[in-house]
Design an enzyme around this catalytic site. Structure first.
Site, mmCIF file in Angstrom:
data_model
loop_
_atom_site.group_PDB
_atom_site.id
_atom_site.type_symbol
_atom_site.label_atom_id
_atom_site.label_comp_id
_atom_site.label_asym_id
_atom_site.label_seq_id
_atom_site.Cartn_x
_atom_site.Cartn_y
_atom_site.Cartn_z
ATOM 1 C CG HIS A 102 -44.090 13.127 -6.958
ATOM 2 N ND1 HIS A 102 -43.790 11.792 -7.032
ATOM 3 C CD2 HIS A 102 -45.160 13.305 -7.764
ATOM 4 C CE1 HIS A 102 -44.634 11.191 -7.846
ATOM 5 N NE2 HIS A 102 -45.491 12.083 -8.301
ATOM 6 C CG HIS A 104 -48.478 16.493 -8.685
ATOM 7 N ND1 HIS A 104 -48.121 16.361 -10.013
ATOM 8 C CD2 HIS A 104 -48.478 15.238 -8.176
ATOM 9 C CE1 HIS A 104 -47.920 15.075 -10.292
ATOM 10 N NE2 HIS A 104 -48.128 14.372 -9.188
HETATM 11 P P1 5GP Z 1 -47.511 10.774 -10.345
HETATM 12 O O1 5GP Z 1 -46.490 9.748 -9.960
HETATM 13 O O2 5GP Z 1 -47.799 11.748 -9.243
HETATM 14 O O3 5GP Z 1 -48.773 10.172 -10.901
HETATM 15 O O4 5GP Z 1 -46.962 11.613 -11.558
HETATM 16 C C1 5GP Z 1 -45.610 11.803 -11.846
HETATM 17 C C2 5GP Z 1 -45.431 13.176 -12.473
HETATM 18 O O5 5GP Z 1 -44.080 13.292 -12.862
HETATM 19 C C3 5GP Z 1 -46.275 13.437 -13.723
HETATM 20 O O6 5GP Z 1 -47.010 14.637 -13.536
HETATM 21 C C4 5GP Z 1 -45.259 13.570 -14.849
HETATM 22 O O7 5GP Z 1 -45.623 14.548 -15.790
HETATM 23 C C5 5GP Z 1 -43.989 13.945 -14.099
HETATM 24 N N1 5GP Z 1 -42.773 13.464 -14.738
HETATM 25 C C6 5GP Z 1 -42.536 12.211 -15.194
HETATM 26 N N2 5GP Z 1 -41.285 12.110 -15.690
HETATM 27 C C7 5GP Z 1 -40.711 13.328 -15.506
HETATM 28 C C8 5GP Z 1 -39.403 13.850 -15.807
HETATM 29 O O8 5GP Z 1 -38.521 13.178 -16.344
HETATM 30 N N3 5GP Z 1 -39.173 15.137 -15.478
HETATM 31 C C9 5GP Z 1 -40.121 15.925 -14.875
HETATM 32 N N4 5GP Z 1 -39.768 17.188 -14.614
HETATM 33 N N5 5GP Z 1 -41.347 15.476 -14.584
HETATM 34 C C10 5GP Z 1 -41.645 14.185 -14.890
#
Ligand code: 5GP
Length: 140
Positions: A102, A104
């Site tokens: 993903h 951001h």
């Molecule tokens: P990363 O893997 O890039 O460190 O972060 C994962 C991102 O996914 C975080 O910013 C977190 O807030 C978001 N996130 C985690 N679980 C969910 C979810 O169930 N729904 C959504 N919409 N975002 C999520």
């Protein structure tokens, strides 16, 4: 590490978990981050099962980044942002917590710092309203 089809974003892609959708086409899904680190913080994920930047096929990455730019422009316009911060974390050592690739997209304003990680859970009504404004710019 192999791709885990039970990660939370795979469940969102399959419609097993709800999200505030911003954009969808044959290649990507985009939705609001549930713990926004800036107003309008959203995520763009590919539909192909890639773990992160390190294992996605280059052509799938190219399709993804084209959508990331389009959605970033729409978010900036819809929310009146002054800039965009783009983030992508690969593997736990790189800061990744959800193991489906993903990007951001964080709308930014000169006078406003990003909320430190972990940010509190966003207000669902606010996320829904921001998603609707960005969708409108995208014609979705
Ligand atoms: P990363 O893997 O890039 O460190 O972060 C994962 C991102 O996914 C975080 O910013 C977190 O807030 C978001 N996130 C985690 N679980 C969910 C979810 O169930 N729904 C959504 N919409 N975002 C999520």
């Amino acid at each position: 590490m192999p791709y885990d089809p039970d990660n939370i974003f795979a469940k969102i892609l399959r419609g097993e978990i709800p999200c505030h959708k911003v954009f969808e086409d044959e290649a990507v899904l985009s939705f609001m981050d549930i713990m926004p680190r800036s107003p309008g913080h959203l995520l763009v994920i590919p539909k192909v099962p890639a773990r992160n930047l390190l294992d996605i096929a280059p052509d799938d990455l190219a399709a993804l980044i084209r959508r990331v730019q389009r959605i970033a422009l729409a978010a900036k316009e819809a929310l009146g942002a002054e800039g965009i911060t783009l983030q992508q974390f690969s593997e736990a050592a790189g800061g990744q917590e959800v193991f489906h690739l993903h990007f951001h997209i964080l709308p930014r304003w000169e006078a406003q710092r990003m909320t430190p990680h972990p940010a509190p859970r966003g207000d669902m009504a606010v996320l829904a309203e921001q998603a609707a404004r960005i969708r409108a710019v995208l014609g979705q």
